[in-house]
Structure formats: C-alpha cells, structure tokens
Design a protein around this motif. Structure first.
Motif, PDB file in Angstrom:
ATOM      1  N   ASN A   1       0.809  -1.214   0.000  1.00  0.00           N
ATOM      2  CA  ASN A   1       0.000   0.000   0.000  1.00  0.00           C
ATOM      3  C   ASN A   1       0.845   1.267   0.000  1.00  0.00           C
ATOM      4  N   GLU A   2       2.161   1.138   0.005  1.00  0.00           N
ATOM      5  CA  GLU A   2       3.050   2.282  -0.129  1.00  0.00           C
ATOM      6  C   GLU A   2       3.616   2.309  -1.539  1.00  0.00           C
ATOM      7  N   PRO A   3       3.909   3.496  -2.078  1.00  0.00           N
ATOM      8  CA  PRO A   3       4.413   3.558  -3.451  1.00  0.00           C
ATOM      9  C   PRO A   3       5.829   3.014  -3.575  1.00  0.00           C
ATOM     10  N   LEU A   4       6.145   2.540  -4.761  1.00  0.00           N
ATOM     11  CA  LEU A   4       7.525   2.204  -5.090  1.00  0.00           C
ATOM     12  C   LEU A   4       8.313   3.508  -5.187  1.00  0.00           C
ATOM     13  N   GLN A   5       9.432   3.586  -4.492  1.00  0.00           N
ATOM     14  CA  GLN A   5      10.238   4.803  -4.490  1.00  0.00           C
ATOM     15  C   GLN A   5      11.661   4.477  -4.928  1.00  0.00           C
ATOM     16  N   ILE A   6      12.115   5.176  -5.956  1.00  0.00           N
ATOM     17  CA  ILE A   6      13.474   5.029  -6.471  1.00  0.00           C
ATOM     18  C   ILE A   6      14.211   6.343  -6.235  1.00  0.00           C
ATOM     19  N   THR A   7      15.407   6.266  -5.695  1.00  0.00           N
ATOM     20  CA  THR A   7      16.221   7.442  -5.419  1.00  0.00           C
ATOM     21  C   THR A   7      17.428   7.453  -6.346  1.00  0.00           C
ATOM     22  N   LEU A   8      17.567   8.546  -7.111  1.00  0.00           N
ATOM     23  CA  LEU A   8      18.734   8.734  -7.964  1.00  0.00           C
ATOM     24  C   LEU A   8      19.687   9.714  -7.286  1.00  0.00           C
ATOM     25  N   LEU A   9      20.962   9.429  -7.376  1.00  0.00           N
ATOM     26  CA  LEU A   9      21.982  10.271  -6.775  1.00  0.00           C
ATOM     27  C   LEU A   9      22.774  10.937  -7.892  1.00  0.00           C
ATOM     28  N   TYR A  10      22.629  12.254  -8.000  1.00  0.00           N
ATOM     29  CA  TYR A  10      23.382  13.045  -8.971  1.00  0.00           C
ATOM     30  C   TYR A  10      24.591  13.642  -8.257  1.00  0.00           C
ATOM     31  N   SER A  11      25.784  13.482  -8.825  1.00  0.00           N
ATOM     32  CA  SER A  11      26.985  14.013  -8.188  1.00  0.00           C
ATOM     33  C   SER A  11      27.925  14.606  -9.229  1.00  0.00           C
ATOM     34  N   ALA A  12      28.639  15.657  -8.836  1.00  0.00           N
ATOM     35  CA  ALA A  12      29.611  16.324  -9.702  1.00  0.00           C
ATOM     36  C   ALA A  12      31.000  15.850  -9.311  1.00  0.00           C
ATOM     37  N   ASP A  13      31.585  15.032 -10.154  1.00  0.00           N
ATOM     38  CA  ASP A  13      32.896  14.474  -9.848  1.00  0.00           C
ATOM     39  C   ASP A  13      34.031  15.249 -10.493  1.00  0.00           C
ATOM     40  N   ASP A  14      33.699  16.392 -11.081  1.00  0.00           N
ATOM     41  CA  ASP A  14      34.712  17.190 -11.762  1.00  0.00           C
ATOM     42  C   ASP A  14      35.182  18.309 -10.832  1.00  0.00           C
ATOM     43  N   SER A  15      36.222  18.995 -11.266  1.00  0.00           N
ATOM     44  CA  SER A  15      36.735  20.127 -10.490  1.00  0.00           C
ATOM     45  C   SER A  15      35.995  21.416 -10.793  1.00  0.00           C
ATOM     46  N   ARG A  16      35.018  21.320 -11.741  1.00  0.00           N
ATOM     47  CA  ARG A  16      34.220  22.488 -12.095  1.00  0.00           C
ATOM     48  C   ARG A  16      32.771  22.279 -11.685  1.00  0.00           C
ATOM     49  N   ALA A  17      32.046  23.397 -11.591  1.00  0.00           N
ATOM     50  CA  ALA A  17      30.611  23.321 -11.311  1.00  0.00           C
ATOM     51  C   ALA A  17      29.906  22.650 -12.491  1.00  0.00           C
ATOM     52  N   LEU A  18      28.778  22.042 -12.189  1.00  0.00           N
ATOM     53  CA  LEU A  18      28.090  21.247 -13.206  1.00  0.00           C
ATOM     54  C   LEU A  18      26.592  21.534 -13.147  1.00  0.00           C
ATOM     55  N   THR A  19      25.978  21.639 -14.305  1.00  0.00           N
ATOM     56  CA  THR A  19      24.531  21.795 -14.406  1.00  0.00           C
ATOM     57  C   THR A  19      23.971  20.550 -15.081  1.00  0.00           C
ATOM     58  N   VAL A  20      23.045  19.882 -14.404  1.00  0.00           N
ATOM     59  CA  VAL A  20      22.463  18.648 -14.942  1.00  0.00           C
ATOM     60  C   VAL A  20      20.957  18.818 -15.062  1.00  0.00           C
ATOM     61  N   THR A  21      20.396  18.141 -16.042  1.00  0.00           N
ATOM     62  CA  THR A  21      18.955  18.172 -16.265  1.00  0.00           C
ATOM     63  C   THR A  21      18.315  16.961 -15.604  1.00  0.00           C
ATOM     64  N   VAL A  22      17.281  17.209 -14.821  1.00  0.00           N
ATOM     65  CA  VAL A  22      16.573  16.139 -14.121  1.00  0.00           C
ATOM     66  C   VAL A  22      15.259  15.864 -14.845  1.00  0.00           C
ATOM     67  N   PRO A  23      15.034  14.643 -15.331  1.00  0.00           N
ATOM     68  CA  PRO A  23      13.795  14.366 -16.058  1.00  0.00           C
ATOM     69  C   PRO A  23      12.590  14.383 -15.124  1.00  0.00           C
ATOM     70  N   PRO A  24      11.409  14.735 -15.649  1.00  0.00           N
ATOM     71  CA  PRO A  24      10.208  14.724 -14.801  1.00  0.00           C
ATOM     72  C   PRO A  24       9.766  13.317 -14.421  1.00  0.00           C
ATOM     73  N   THR A  25      10.129  12.323 -15.255  1.00  0.00           N
ATOM     74  CA  THR A  25       9.782  10.928 -14.968  1.00  0.00           C
ATOM     75  C   THR A  25      10.966  10.043 -15.339  1.00  0.00           C
ATOM     76  N   ILE A  26      11.035   8.887 -14.712  1.00  0.00           N
ATOM     77  CA  ILE A  26      11.966   7.843 -15.119  1.00  0.00           C
ATOM     78  C   ILE A  26      11.166   6.564 -15.309  1.00  0.00           C
ATOM     79  N   ARG A  27      11.709   5.656 -16.089  1.00  0.00           N
ATOM     80  CA  ARG A  27      11.006   4.397 -16.371  1.00  0.00           C
ATOM     81  C   ARG A  27      11.829   3.216 -15.869  1.00  0.00           C
ATOM     82  N   VAL A  28      11.135   2.266 -15.259  1.00  0.00           N
ATOM     83  CA  VAL A  28      11.743   1.007 -14.858  1.00  0.00           C
ATOM     84  C   VAL A  28      10.882  -0.128 -15.386  1.00  0.00           C
TER      85      VAL A  28
END
Length: 445
Positions: free
Chosen positions: A63-90
């Motif tokens: 009765n609880e939703p399936l929850q998936i957690t994505l971890l976005y990380s910047a592994d470079d020495s510079r700042a990073l801008t990433v796009t987060v999708p509104p949905t993901i598919r499994v």
C-alpha cells in the motif's frame, strides 16, 4: 570588341560572387567549429556527471508507493549543471507476470536543472504506486540509465506496514543493537522474507520459474579407484503457493515439492552405462527461518515431509524406500561470513520389502555439518551410522567459487568429493566402498 567589353563588365560581378562564396564557407567552418566545441563540452560535462540508483529497501508494503532514489553528483573540479527528467522508467518482473514498464514521477519541489558545485551531490526521489499484479519478489530494472537492478519483496499481508517500517529502520540503523531492535519489532529478522543466499534458482522470472529454487547440491564429478566413474546429481524444489506475506509460516504457504536424481556413471565399461540411479521425489513443509531466537544459534530452519527413493529397476536389483522425515537446521555465527551449519535429517522407513535390512547399513539419521561462507570456500560432510556393527558412511564435499579463481565471468564452483562406506547408491547399499575421491564442477552447493 563588344564581346571583350561585355566580359569586362561581368568581371567585377564574378569577383563579388567569389567573395560571397568565401564568406559563406568561412561562416560554415566557424559554425561547425563552434558546434563541435559545444558538443565536446556537453559530452565532457555528461561524462563527468555521475548518476546512480540507490538500492531500495528489500521489503516493501504494497500500500506504499515504489520509491526510487537517484543520486546526482559532480565528480569534476568544475561546477556542473544537470537536467533532471520529470519521470523515469523502470521494468518490473514479477512471479507470474511478464516484464512491464512503470513510469515514476519526480518528487515535488525539485527543479528541472540542478547546479552542483565540485564534489557536491543531490538525491532526487521518484515514485509510483505498485501495480496490482505485482506480487512476491519483484525485480526492478532501470530503463535509459546505467544502474544495477534491484530485488524487492512486496508484502501484502496484514502486517505489511510494520514489516516495511522495520526493514527501513534496520537498514538505517547505525549499530547492530539498533538493527536487532528493529528486527524484533515484527518478531524476527527482516531477511525472513527472502530465501537464504544462493538458494534461488531464478530470483525473479516469468511463470513457474519464480517458484523454483535449488535444493540439494547439483554437480558432476569424476574419479578413479580401480575403475573410472562419475557421480552426478540434479536437484530442485518448487514452492507450490506464493503467499502475499512472504514471512508467513502457514503450512500451505510453505509447502514444497522437490526432486533429486543421483547417478553413478561407469566410465570403464564398454558401453559406459549408468550403474545405478536414485530417483527421489519429496513433498514437505519448509521455512528457512522459524523465527525462534537463542543466544546459542543465529538462525533455525525447519523441514518435515515424506520422501521416496528408488532406483527404477526390477527383480533382484530393485530398491525402494519411503521415508517420513523431519529436519531442523541450526546456523551459528555470521551468516554473511564463515559460519557453522548443523542439520540432522531424522527419518523412518516405510515399505522396504526389496531391502528390509537397509537400516543396518544406513541408520535413521543423516547428519549434515557445513562450515564456510556464502562467497568463499565451504566444506559439507554428511555422516551416517547403521544400526549394526560399524556400518555407515562419510560423504564430504569441498567447494570453492570459480569466480575467485578465474574471474567474475565464471559461475559455479570447483567441487572435490570423498566417499567412504556403505550406500553411495541404492543398488549397493550393503556393499562397502572403501574410498572414492572425485573432482568436478558444481552449479549449486
């Protein structure tokens, strides 16, 4: 003269067209260069960004939703801008269902783009209700991003909320005492919902495969002692009913059918026949963890049922027995590391007309003693003691993962076996085999 005059008038126009062509070519080269630079920059940015899927809890309430957690990380020495999708598919693959896609929505309040400083990370959660058809153990495969699949047991029983809460508390506990307290909140370790490691033949799959798992060891091995022979064994068990609550201890929820076939293959004879084969179907109740706790052992399992053994022959070579049995199993120590397992199988004979004295050589107990770890070496020895004289047998099997010898692409185990005594096969239950050592390959142990 008029021709040359006309040609002279056209000359400036031709020079102008050439200049314009050169300018167009220059602009094209410049745009191509800029596009390449942008593309390379974008590619490098994506290559330096890391997206990982965190493993969800092993047990989830329906009765609880399936929850998936994505971890976005910047592994470079510079700042990073990433796009987060509104949905993901499994893709969900369950017990009786074909793989089906599921779209999970991004949690509210998360922007479409994330600005990460060097070394910074951000967790983003996506969720969706479990499909009504999802039952038992479900495999979750990500679609469109590189991440390992996850295995989750869906609990639909009356205690599903408490069990899921205890699972989360145990996974987040910082000390063993806190983990034990969380597990005790629902009457036992949360791992009860899963089969023991290495037990599953198909952790998830379509149709009947989700009900099938290993039972006795499966192997083929060769040896020589006067003659050359091989011993091979196939064995599996089938869970007849997949319950809504995988922790259920009810009789029907844990009823299994099993089949084991053991053959002695004579490789020295001209036609290389199977000297004898034992066929053993069984019907039994089995739980890997009874939930009983004691300071003396880590886990206790239990099985009880009836087994049949016969060699399928007629006349004087016919052998057949029926055995009701009980089998408690105690495990001591850390179950993820080297630990001890003691498992006596206690039985009684029914219908031994073809071999009425089999108890003299085999007795009424098979004592299995194992020591080792799930991902390392293991030594398993089965001892039998007949009711007369010193009749009995010792059957030892040593296994070691091939992946540790030859690399992770290899599955199964190297198998080394030793037998001494009576009853390696039914046909020769009353003939002494002084010793036999074999080496081979094992699928399950």
């Amino acid at each position: 003269m008029r021709f040359f005059a006309s040609l002279a008038r056209l000359a400036p126009d031709t020079s102008l067209q050439s200049q314009r062509a050169v300018q167009r070519n220059s602009r094209t080269v410049l745009l191509s260069t800029l596009l390449a630079i942008v593309t390379i920059g974008a590619f490098c940015g994506e290559a330096r960004a890391t997206v990982a899927m965190l493993q969800p809890a092993r047990v989830a309430a329906a009765n609880e939703p399936l929850q998936i957690t994505l971890l976005y990380s910047a592994d470079d020495s510079r700042a990073l801008t990433v796009t987060v999708p509104p949905t993901i598919r499994v893709t969900l693959t369950g017990a009786e269902e074909s793989p089906q896609p599921l779209d999970l929505q991004r949690e509210p309040g998360v922007p479409d783009t994330l600005h990460l400083r060097p070394g910074q990370f951000r967790k983003v959660r996506f969720s969706a209700p479990w499909p009504q058809s999802a039952r038992g153990e479900v495999r979750i495969d990500p679609v469109g991003f590189d991440a390992s699949p996850a295995l989750v047991a869906i609990n639909r029983g009356p205690q599903q909320d408490a069990i899921a809460q205890a699972e989360r508390a145990e996974s987040e506990a910082s000390t063993p005492a806190q983990a034990a307290e969380a597990a005790a909140a629902v009457g036992g370790p949360t791992g009860d919902a899963m089969s023991p490691p290495g037990d599953s033949l198909s952790t998830t799959g379509r149709g009947v495969l989700a009900h099938v798992s290993y039972y006795e060891p499966m192997y083929i091995a060769f040896g020589h002692n006067g003659d050359t022979n091989a011993r091979l064994q196939l064995s599996f068990k089938y869970r007849i009913l997949m319950p809504d609550d995988l922790r259920s201890k009810a009789f029907l929820d844990n009823l299994y059918f099993a089949y084991t076939q053991t053959s002695i293959w004579d490789l020295s004879a001209d036609s290389r026949p199977f000297r004898d084969t034992t066929y053993s179907p069984q019907l039994f109740y089995y739980v890997p963890d009874t939930g009983w706790h004691s300071p003396f052992f880590t886990r206790m399992g239990f099985a009880a049922g009836i087994a049949h053994e016969s060699n399928g022959k007629a006349g004087t070579d016919s052998r057949s027995i029926n055995m009701p049995f009980i089998r408690p199993t105690w495990e001591f120590g850390d179950l993820t590391g080297n630990h001890l397992t003691v498992s006596p199988k206690i039985y009684y004979y029914l219908g031994t007309s073809n071999n009425p004295d089999i108890a003299d050589y085999r007795g009424y107990v098979d004592l299995l003693v194992k020591y080792g770890s799930p991902d390392g070496w293991q030594l398993a020895t089965t001892l039998r003691k007949g009711t007369k004289h010193w009749y009995g047998s010792v059957d030892s099997q040593f296994t070691y993962p091939l992946a540790k010898l030859l690399g992770s692409k290899w599955g199964g185990y190297i198998w080394v076996g030793y037998f001494n005594g009576y009853g390696e096969d039914l046909l020769d239950y009353n003939n002494r085999q002084h010793w036999m050592a074999r080496v081979g390959y094992s699928i399950a142990r």
